[in-house]
Design an enzyme around this catalytic site. Structure first.
Site, mmCIF file in Angstrom:
data_model
loop_
_atom_site.group_PDB
_atom_site.id
_atom_site.type_symbol
_atom_site.label_atom_id
_atom_site.label_comp_id
_atom_site.label_asym_id
_atom_site.label_seq_id
_atom_site.Cartn_x
_atom_site.Cartn_y
_atom_site.Cartn_z
ATOM 1 N N CYS A 137 0.786 -1.284 0.106
ATOM 2 C CA CYS A 137 -0.080 0.034 -0.037
ATOM 3 C C CYS A 137 0.906 1.213 -0.174
ATOM 4 C CB CYS A 137 -0.854 -0.235 1.194
ATOM 5 S SG CYS A 137 -0.158 -0.518 2.691
ATOM 6 N N ALA A 138 0.489 2.402 0.600
ATOM 7 C CA ALA A 138 1.518 3.379 0.576
ATOM 8 C C ALA A 138 2.664 3.295 1.536
ATOM 9 C CB ALA A 138 0.576 4.681 1.016
#
Length: 202
Positions: free
Chosen positions: A85-86
């Site tokens: 994810c980020a």
């Protein structure tokens, strides 16, 4: 850049790792699961990208993707899988924990310990915890942990926007059987067998 190894062929990271072509080749990645709304999915020959367009908000329906992502991870026999994810703290760990519950036969508490052993700074939001609890109930018919509310910060000390998120605490449910299957292997059992889960920092 930090890439955490969950199993010999499953890795967890933030959005910077998949942009490193040398790293992807070194880990023999053939499947990238991108659990972000805006980060680009790089195109590498022979590498499939699966997008999970979910924001890191308690109201986001990440659970709608648990089965699909778990099936793709399980079905990737050609090489390694990177789930990101980020920053690799909330969305991607939740997806990995769902996979471990479904295909490695571990409970939610065991899946959390497994991931946290390799990536100690995972911090799922409260909504994702609730969706994982629902997923565990669906898979096993009961929950083996409770998620206690995070301790609130004193009202006289407001949290800055950059402060770490407050994390719910897992509590074992008394007298609930652990439903591990024979093929389940937690980080502790891997260490007993002489194989250590590793976090690779690049």
């Amino acid at each position: 850049m930090s890439v955490s190894q969950i199993t010999p062929t499953l890795f967890l990271s933030g959005a910077d790792a998949p942009l490193n072509a040398a790293l992807m080749s070194q880990k023999r990645i053939t499947l990238i699961v991108n659990a972000t709304l805006s980060h680009a999915s790089p195109a590498y020959p022979g590498v499939e990208c699966v997008r999970v367009p979910v924001s890191d908000l308690p109201s986001a329906r990440l659970g709608d993707h648990f089965d699909r992502v778990a099936e793709r991870i399980h079905g990737n026999r050609a090489g390694g899988t990177l789930v990101h994810c980020a920053v690799g703290m909330s969305r991607s760990p939740a997806l990995v924990m769902a996979y471990l519950m479904r295909y490695r036969g571990v409970t939610l508490g065991q899946a959390h310990r497994w991931v946290q052993d390799s990536r100690p700074f995972v911090r799922l939001n409260a909504g994702f915890w609730e969706q994982l609890l629902q997923y565990e109930r669906r898979l096993y018919g009961r929950n083996t942990v409770r998620v206690a509310p995070a301790q609130e910060a004193p009202r006289s000390l407001p949290l800055p926007l950059t402060s770490p998120r407050l994390t719910p605490r897992l509590t074992l449910v008394p007298r609930s059987p652990l439903m591990s299957r024979p093929q389940a292997m937690t980080p502790a059992s891997r260490r007993r067998r002489g194989t250590k889960a590793s976090a690779v920092k690049i």
